[in-house]
Design a protein around this motif. Structure first.
Motif, PDB file in Angstrom:
ATOM      1  N   VAL A 628       0.853  -1.187   0.000  1.00  0.00           N
ATOM      2  CA  VAL A 628       0.000   0.000   0.000  1.00  0.00           C
ATOM      3  C   VAL A 628       0.889   1.238   0.000  1.00  0.00           C
ATOM      4  N   VAL A 629       0.564   2.195  -0.865  1.00  0.00           N
ATOM      5  CA  VAL A 629       1.369   3.394  -1.032  1.00  0.00           C
ATOM      6  C   VAL A 629       0.484   4.621  -0.792  1.00  0.00           C
ATOM      7  N   GLN A 630       0.997   5.582  -0.018  1.00  0.00           N
ATOM      8  CA  GLN A 630       0.278   6.823   0.242  1.00  0.00           C
ATOM      9  C   GLN A 630       0.959   7.953  -0.527  1.00  0.00           C
ATOM     10  N   THR A 631       0.166   8.722  -1.287  1.00  0.00           N
ATOM     11  CA  THR A 631       0.686   9.789  -2.128  1.00  0.00           C
ATOM     12  C   THR A 631      -0.029  11.090  -1.793  1.00  0.00           C
ATOM     13  N   ASP A 632       0.759  12.148  -1.548  1.00  0.00           N
ATOM     14  CA  ASP A 632       0.128  13.443  -1.292  1.00  0.00           C
ATOM     15  C   ASP A 632      -0.259  14.099  -2.616  1.00  0.00           C
ATOM     16  N   LEU A 633      -0.923  15.253  -2.529  1.00  0.00           N
ATOM     17  CA  LEU A 633      -1.425  15.897  -3.742  1.00  0.00           C
ATOM     18  C   LEU A 633      -0.309  16.337  -4.666  1.00  0.00           C
ATOM     19  N   TRP A 634       0.908  16.497  -4.142  1.00  0.00           N
ATOM     20  CA  TRP A 634       2.034  16.990  -4.942  1.00  0.00           C
ATOM     21  C   TRP A 634       2.828  15.849  -5.568  1.00  0.00           C
ATOM     22  N   GLY A 635       2.300  14.610  -5.447  1.00  0.00           N
ATOM     23  CA  GLY A 635       2.923  13.478  -6.118  1.00  0.00           C
ATOM     24  C   GLY A 635       4.019  12.784  -5.340  1.00  0.00           C
ATOM     25  N   GLN A 636       4.240  13.165  -4.084  1.00  0.00           N
ATOM     26  CA  GLN A 636       5.269  12.523  -3.272  1.00  0.00           C
ATOM     27  C   GLN A 636       4.672  11.300  -2.589  1.00  0.00           C
ATOM     28  N   SER A 637       5.285  10.137  -2.835  1.00  0.00           N
ATOM     29  CA  SER A 637       4.735   8.858  -2.377  1.00  0.00           C
ATOM     30  C   SER A 637       5.655   8.201  -1.355  1.00  0.00           C
ATOM     31  N   ALA A 638       5.048   7.377  -0.512  1.00  0.00           N
ATOM     32  CA  ALA A 638       5.801   6.580   0.465  1.00  0.00           C
ATOM     33  C   ALA A 638       5.002   5.330   0.770  1.00  0.00           C
ATOM     34  N   ASP A 639       5.711   4.213   0.964  1.00  0.00           N
ATOM     35  CA  ASP A 639       5.039   2.989   1.377  1.00  0.00           C
ATOM     36  C   ASP A 639       4.402   3.203   2.745  1.00  0.00           C
ATOM     37  N   ALA A 640       3.187   2.675   2.904  1.00  0.00           N
ATOM     38  CA  ALA A 640       2.507   2.797   4.191  1.00  0.00           C
ATOM     39  C   ALA A 640       3.306   2.064   5.266  1.00  0.00           C
ATOM     40  N   LEU A 641       3.300   2.617   6.465  1.00  0.00           N
ATOM     41  CA  LEU A 641       3.980   1.980   7.590  1.00  0.00           C
ATOM     42  C   LEU A 641       3.286   0.669   7.938  1.00  0.00           C
ATOM     43  N   GLU A 642       4.069  -0.311   8.360  1.00  0.00           N
ATOM     44  CA  GLU A 642       3.529  -1.613   8.747  1.00  0.00           C
ATOM     45  C   GLU A 642       3.452  -1.717  10.270  1.00  0.00           C
ATOM     46  N   LEU A 643       2.350  -2.271  10.777  1.00  0.00           N
ATOM     47  CA  LEU A 643       2.166  -2.462  12.210  1.00  0.00           C
ATOM     48  C   LEU A 643       1.383  -3.744  12.431  1.00  0.00           C
ATOM     49  N   ASP A 644       2.081  -4.774  12.886  1.00  0.00           N
ATOM     50  CA  ASP A 644       1.454  -6.078  13.183  1.00  0.00           C
ATOM     51  C   ASP A 644       0.687  -6.623  11.980  1.00  0.00           C
ATOM     52  N   GLY A 645       1.302  -6.529  10.808  1.00  0.00           N
ATOM     53  CA  GLY A 645       0.687  -7.069   9.614  1.00  0.00           C
ATOM     54  C   GLY A 645      -0.383  -6.193   9.012  1.00  0.00           C
ATOM     55  N   LYS A 646      -0.549  -4.993   9.545  1.00  0.00           N
ATOM     56  CA  LYS A 646      -1.529  -4.050   9.020  1.00  0.00           C
ATOM     57  C   LYS A 646      -0.817  -2.786   8.558  1.00  0.00           C
ATOM     58  N   GLN A 647      -1.550  -1.918   7.865  1.00  0.00           N
ATOM     59  CA  GLN A 647      -0.996  -0.625   7.472  1.00  0.00           C
ATOM     60  C   GLN A 647      -1.381   0.439   8.499  1.00  0.00           C
ATOM     61  N   LEU A 648      -0.423   1.314   8.792  1.00  0.00           N
ATOM     62  CA  LEU A 648      -0.694   2.483   9.630  1.00  0.00           C
ATOM     63  C   LEU A 648      -0.659   3.705   8.728  1.00  0.00           C
ATOM     64  N   LEU A 649      -1.810   4.336   8.566  1.00  0.00           N
ATOM     65  CA  LEU A 649      -1.954   5.478   7.665  1.00  0.00           C
ATOM     66  C   LEU A 649      -2.164   6.741   8.479  1.00  0.00           C
ATOM     67  N   LYS A 650      -1.295   7.741   8.268  1.00  0.00           N
ATOM     68  CA  LYS A 650      -1.440   9.015   8.961  1.00  0.00           C
ATOM     69  C   LYS A 650      -2.276   9.944   8.085  1.00  0.00           C
ATOM     70  N   ILE A 651      -3.446  10.304   8.592  1.00  0.00           N
ATOM     71  CA  ILE A 651      -4.418  11.073   7.835  1.00  0.00           C
ATOM     72  C   ILE A 651      -4.668  12.399   8.555  1.00  0.00           C
ATOM     73  N   ALA A 659      -3.044   4.016  -2.602  1.00  0.00           N
ATOM     74  CA  ALA A 659      -3.112   3.094  -3.732  1.00  0.00           C
ATOM     75  C   ALA A 659      -2.557   1.734  -3.313  1.00  0.00           C
ATOM     76  N   GLY A 660      -2.748   0.748  -4.190  1.00  0.00           N
ATOM     77  CA  GLY A 660      -2.283  -0.600  -3.891  1.00  0.00           C
ATOM     78  C   GLY A 660      -3.241  -1.380  -3.015  1.00  0.00           C
ATOM     79  N   ILE A 661      -4.475  -0.894  -2.849  1.00  0.00           N
ATOM     80  CA  ILE A 661      -5.463  -1.598  -2.039  1.00  0.00           C
ATOM     81  C   ILE A 661      -5.964  -2.812  -2.815  1.00  0.00           C
ATOM     82  N   ASN A 662      -6.069  -3.950  -2.144  1.00  0.00           N
ATOM     83  CA  ASN A 662      -6.587  -5.150  -2.767  1.00  0.00           C
ATOM     84  C   ASN A 662      -8.035  -4.914  -3.209  1.00  0.00           C
ATOM     85  N   LYS A 663      -8.312  -5.156  -4.499  1.00  0.00           N
ATOM     86  CA  LYS A 663      -9.645  -4.861  -5.038  1.00  0.00           C
ATOM     87  C   LYS A 663     -10.738  -5.663  -4.342  1.00  0.00           C
TER      88      LYS A 663
END
Length: 868
Positions: A628-651, A659-663
């Motif tokens: 899973v990848v998090q991208t800001d409006l200016w196009g700068q991307s970073a892989d989501a942080l991992e925590l116990d097999g889950k993603q930690l998303l700072k919103i 992006a990269g969410i399983n359909k």
């Protein structure tokens, strides 16, 4: 060519100061030295006379003090404009120029006052002019600036200062403008450029920055380069030495033809350490024996190579053609900017032997290879067909197509025939041209136009400008319409909600809605505000069914995505990011997240993407996919942080894309339904419920589901096993029993799924259940008063048809529990205030407001955090 560079001025005491590195070239305070013959007219100055500039307008030196002197030049208006010019001043091509003056306006309503700089050749013929912003209300004396102004025209020898008061659509009959202390200075000339003409870098290409400086006068030996991100944060800074460059032999630099060693050119270069994709600014300043206030700045964008998504709805409308780029440059830029569409003027003359139409055909081929749909703009007929129409200004679509087809069709037919295998969509007039819709019997008129165009090409898709205040035709009135789409515009631009409402209301119309999305003006809003507004409207257009969405002036200085010179503007990356992420995606819905972040989820060919934001900073922890990848409006991307097999998303309030969410997980999470999302606040009773969801995995699955409810809730059964074929629906029943302390209002329930499909999957789906009826509500607000008491204001609302009564108790850690009885009339509200001493010690702690119904079974529980 004339250049006007950004000025960043040093300030002291709130008043901008003059450039310390500037040398004074000219100054006029309108004092005795400027009026040696005492005729109240500045010596050697001239005024403009003629149409719009009457001779009777009073202009003269007056003893009215400005911050720069005891006198000023006053212009008293009487229905016309005025322009006053200094004597020609020798100039040097090795320098840039800055103009300053004090201005005070009086009672101006429509006219604007401004200053100008005009470059002249050796014979004192005008080459180019730059002017400051026009000011109508100066609010007292105001210092105005123009510059730094440079010219690249080698014929320039003189410069003239102009003081102006000129009308807009109408002229002021009364009012005045006063100018004081006019000052012209020269600065070292600095040119800042990169190794790409548009400053648009497709990684891994490196940006190389070059500075060419002249007019340094021996005071400067170094320059300071600085790299800034989209938010203006400095990322890197480096000082480089200026090295002498060979000067052009025999170049006449001044009006007196006196080249000097001080005019030699110097150069420095720098490769900025770009951290990755994004929008950046490069800032340049001289460093030497004196302080500097002049800064030069350019913008650049760095992107990963990505072609537009298939069937993307976002595009650019280019009524001015390719300017300021060439057609090949424009094709490359469009392909790397996420665009799925482009509107381009195709009505061109064949008198050049067909060269222009051949260039456009090659342009169309390049767009086609990138998957970009080309729509033809039919604006004004080319010469000599233009001579058949009256006037010399731009023509509306009604003026061109509303008359005899013999005037316009013969020159248009060969264009449509030659482009028929490349262009399917054609638009009559500009995006904002509404003239056709106000013609008498305009539907019949469009039918006649359509009949003419069908002679050249069958199956054409035809459209024109449409006012958003007009409803789209639907039902019987939409039968057999002779056009296929409308370009919907508004001034001022529609907000997100207005756009959503309009598109939803038009879903019954067979017409395809193409919407115009004009950015907010650059001078009135911050880059972040403009970016969030632009992207919010792009998302709204996609979610609510726009067939296409266009930026109407991408190279505009105020509302563009690019700068007027073709370099990246601060909104290019937000547009590109959004277009790439969702342009060709299918809207799925909203996913309930554990911390309540709002979002819109879209499905793409290989994954799902989420547009997400939260009014308060939040950390969302859940499993969405393997990468899973998090991208800001200016196009700068970073892989989501991992925590116990889950993603930690700072919103937070700044939107981003995930992006990269399983359909399959995205569909499962959005589609799951709870039978009863509102539970009664009558505690101790069993409430039947259930959930259902369709298998969103492409294969058969087996698995388990477990319901995790809030503390104290009794859910039976909690666990379920299942086996599902592809697209088979899972439905299970369960009962809920609430404890008396269950919180009223919104409660989050989690359902954990353990699924075996092509491989094992562990993920959770969240749903919000409302506890309590929707006719009675309770809220609380807190504040710390001046006596250090924590005040809790209890708001009790009754939306039912009958009065209600509740016994209320406020529970705070280690404090006495105050109580109150509330009786609330039908459709009424009641307020109750509680106070705790030493309130500061309760800040940040959880308080519990409990209300038991008098003569009734309901109990309301409301927990909240004490805040200032």
């Amino acid at each position: 060519m004339l250049f006007c560079y950004l000025m960043l001025l040093l300030s002291a005491g709130g008043e901008t100061t003059r450039f310390p590195e500037a040398a004074e070239v000219f100054r006029c305070r309108f004092d005795v030295g400027a009026d040696k013959d005492f005729d109240t007219w500045p010596d050697d100055w001239t005024r403009r006379r003629g149409a719009g500039f009457p001779s009777y307008t009073k202009i003269g030196i007056r003893p009215e003090a400005s911050p720069g002197g005891e006198n000023c030049l006053r212009i008293d208006l009487d229905g016309g404009g005025a322009a006053v010019f200094s004597p020609p001043i020798p100039m040097d091509l090795s320098y840039g120029y800055v103009l300053e003056a004090y201005l005070r306006t009086e009672a101006l309503k429509r006219d604007g006052a401004f200053v100008s700089l005009t470059f002249l050749d050796a014979d004192k013929h005008t080459l180019s002019t730059a002017r400051s912003e026009a000011i109508t209300d100066s609010d007292g004396w105001k210092k105005i600036h123009l510059g730094t102004i440079e010219t690249a025209n080698p014929d320039a020898r003189w410069i003239v200062v102009g003081l102006h008061v000129e009308p807009g659509d109408e002229a002021d009959l009364h009012g005045a403008a006063c100018f004081g202390d006019v000052w012209l200075g020269r600065l070292p000339k600095m040119e800042l450029k990169t190794n790409h003409r548009q400053n648009f870098f497709v990684l891994p290409a490196k940006a190389e920055i070059a500075c060419i400086a002249s007019g340094l006068d021996g005071r400067f030996a170094e320059v300071v380069f600085e790299l800034l991100d989209a938010a203006g944060e400095s990322l890197a800074k480096e000082t480089r030495s200026l090295t002498p460059q060979p000067s052009a032999a025999g170049q006449n630099r001044t009006a007196e033809r006196d080249p000097s060693p001080a005019a030699s050119a110097y150069a420095a270069d720098w490769t900025p350490p770009l951290p990755g994709p994004g929008f950046y600014r490069i800032r340049l300043a001289l460093k030497g024996s004196v302080a500097t206030a002049d800064r030069r700045e350019i913008t650049l964008a760095a992107v990963e190579p990505r072609l537009p998504p298939p069937h993307g709805i976002f595009g650019w409308s280019l009524p001015q053609g390719a300017r300021p780029l060439t057609l090949p440059e424009l094709a490359d830029l469009l392909a790397q900017s996420g665009n799925g569409w482009v509107k381009y003027p195709l009505w061109c003359s064949e008198e050049d032997g067909g060269r222009q139409i051949e260039q456009i055909r090659r342009f169309a081929d390049a767009l086609g290879k990138a998957g970009i749909e080309l729509a033809g703009l039919l604006l004004e007929p080319p010469e000599p067909a233009r001579e058949k129409f009256a006037g010399t200004g731009p023509l509306t679509a009604a003026e061109v197509f509303g008359g005899d087809p013999k005037k316009w069709y013969p020159s248009l037919e060969p264009v449509i025939i030659q482009m028929s295998n490349k262009v399917r969509y054609w638009q009559l007039g500009r995006d904002t041209d509404l003239s056709l819709t106000v013609l008498p019997n305009f539907v019949d008129k469009i039918k006649a136009i359509r009949a003419q165009l069908d002679r050249a090409m069958q199956g054409i898709e035809l459209g024109f400008g449409w006012d958003w205040m007009q409803n789209l035709p639907a039902g019987a009135e939409a039968a057999d319409l002779p056009w296929n789409y409308v370009s919907i515009s508004s001034d001022p631009p529609l907000t997100n909600r207005e756009l959503e409402t309009y598109l939803d209301a038009g879903r019954r119309s067979p017409l395809k809605p193409w919407v115009v999305i004009a950015p907010l003006p650059r001078d009135e809003f911050s880059p972040q505000t403009r970016a969030e507004d632009l992207v919010g409207r792009m998302v709204a257009a996609k979610v609510h069914g726009a067939a296409a969405a266009f930026c109407p002036d991408p190279f505009g200085s105020q509302r563009g995505l690019m700068n007027a010179d073709g370099t990246p503007g601060d909104l290019l990356m937000p547009w590109r990011t959004t277009a790439l992420e969702i342009g060709g995606a299918q809207f799925l819905g909203e996913m309930v997240l554990p911390r309540g972040s709002r979002n819109r989820v879209f499905v793409r060919e290989n994954d799902a993407v989420m547009y997400v934001w939260n009014d308060r900073p939040a950390e969302e922890v859940l499993y969405l996919g393997d990468r899973v990848v998090q991208t800001d409006l200016w196009g700068q991307s970073a892989d989501a942080l991992e925590l116990d097999g889950k993603q930690l998303l700072k919103i937070d309030r700044r939107p981003s894309f995930i992006a990269g969410i399983n359909k399959s997980i995205a569909r499962w999470s959005v589609d799951l339904q709870i039978e009863n999302r509102r539970l009664s606040s009558v505690f101790g009773q069993t409430a039947p419920n259930g959930f259902s969801v369709q298998n969103a995995f492409p294969t058969a699955v087996t698995g388990k589901a477990r319901i995790a409810a809030p503390a104290g809730w009794i859910v039976e059964p909690r666990e379920f096993e299942f086996r599902l074929a592809p697209e088979e629906k899972l439905a299970r029943k369960f009962d809920v029993n609430l404890p008396s302390e269950a919180a009223s209002g919104r409660n989050t329930v989690r359902i954990d799924f353990e699924i075996q499909a092509d491989r094992p999957y562990l993920f959770s789906v969240y749903r919000v259940l409302e506890v309590g009826t929707n006719d009675v509500r309770i809220e609380a607000r807190t504040r710390l008063n001046e006596r250090n008491e924590l005040e809790i204001e209890q708001l009790f609302g009754n939306d039912s048809e009958k009065p209600v009564g509740f016994r209320c108790e406020l529970i705070a850690p280690d404090r006495r529990r105050p109580t109150a009885q509330v009786r609330c009339p039908a459709h009424g509200e009641e307020k109750q205030v509680y106070r705790f001493e030493n309130g500061e010690s309760l800040l940040g702690k959880t308080l519990w407001l409990r209300a038991e119904e008098i003569d009734g079974p309901r109990i309301l529980n409301y927990r909240f955090t004490a805040e200032k």
